[in-house]
Design an enzyme around this catalytic site. Structure first.
Site, PDB file in Angstrom:
ATOM      1  N   VAL A  85       0.513  -3.507  -2.984  1.00  0.00           N
ATOM      2  CA  VAL A  85       1.297  -3.916  -4.147  1.00  0.00           C
ATOM      3  C   VAL A  85       1.041  -5.402  -4.353  1.00  0.00           C
ATOM      4  CG1 VAL A  85       3.085  -2.138  -4.033  1.00  0.00           C
ATOM      5  CG2 VAL A  85       3.363  -4.241  -2.711  1.00  0.00           C
ATOM      6  N   SER A  86       1.330  -5.897  -5.550  1.00  0.00           N
ATOM      7  CA  SER A  86       0.957  -7.264  -5.908  1.00  0.00           C
ATOM      8  C   SER A  86       1.930  -8.337  -5.455  1.00  0.00           C
ATOM      9  CB  SER A  86       0.796  -7.369  -7.423  1.00  0.00           C
ATOM     10  OG  SER A  86      -0.209  -6.479  -7.844  1.00  0.00           O
TER      11      SER A  86
END
Length: 190
Positions: A9-10
């Site tokens: 995930v970012s």
């Protein structure tokens, strides 16, 4: 043969649970998890996974954009996997690089993903420019500058610059910058 999953995930506040569940259900016996932007080069879990995989293994991701930041990067990763004799699968596309069609599709999808990302960034830049022109966009609030008074007060109390930065949750460079901007008001404490 081992099924190796990679989930990313970012940002720190995003959750990996859905990806981990999908990868586990797909039969992955080992998972690499990362909370870092896709555009950053430094992704230690991706590097560790690429180092770990062996001939006959299969690397599995939920979506293409979870593993690569561009078409070139995607091709670099898949070439590394291919050299090691490792297959690559993307769950949401039912893509498998062990087939010629899968290899072709991977290259085409990588190009499309890069194109979509570039279009989104262009729209974002246009939106920001419009908002600035209309006076609706002021940018990110300067966190450290808002704490200038606290910084100067703590420095005047004799605290070290790193201690001040840690205490206020700002970077030490910001402490130095604030001191420099307010040189006369802190006296000899600097």
């Amino acid at each position: 043969m081992a099924m190796i999953g990679y989930a990313r995930v970012s940002t720190e506040d995003q959750d990996l649970t859905a990806q981990v569940k999908q990868l586990t259900e797909a039969g992955c016996d080992r998972l690499y998890r990362e909370k870092v932007s896709g555009v950053k080069r430094d992704r230690p879990e991706l590097v560790a996974m690429l180092d770990y995989v062996r001939e006959g293994d299969v690397v599995v991701v939920c979506k293409l954009d979870r593993i690569a930041r561009s078409t070139a990067h995607l091709l670099e990763i898949t070439e590394t996997l291919e050299r090691k004799g490792v297959a690559f699968r993307v769950l949401n596309l039912n893509l498998d690089t062990t087939t010629p069609t899968g290899k072709l599709m991977l290259t085409m999808l990588g190009a499309i993903a890069t194109f979509e990302r570039e279009m989104m960034l262009e729209r974002q830049r246009e939106g920001i420019a419009t908002a600035k022109a209309e006076g609706r966009y002021t940018g990110r609030k300067a966190t450290a500058k808002a704490k200038a008074g606290e910084v100067l007060s703590l420095i005047a109390q004799g605290k070290g610059k790193q201690t001040v930065a840690d205490e206020l949750g700002i970077g030490v460079a910001s402490v130095y910058r604030i001191i420099q901007e307010h040189k006369g008001s802190v006296g000899n404490a600097c």
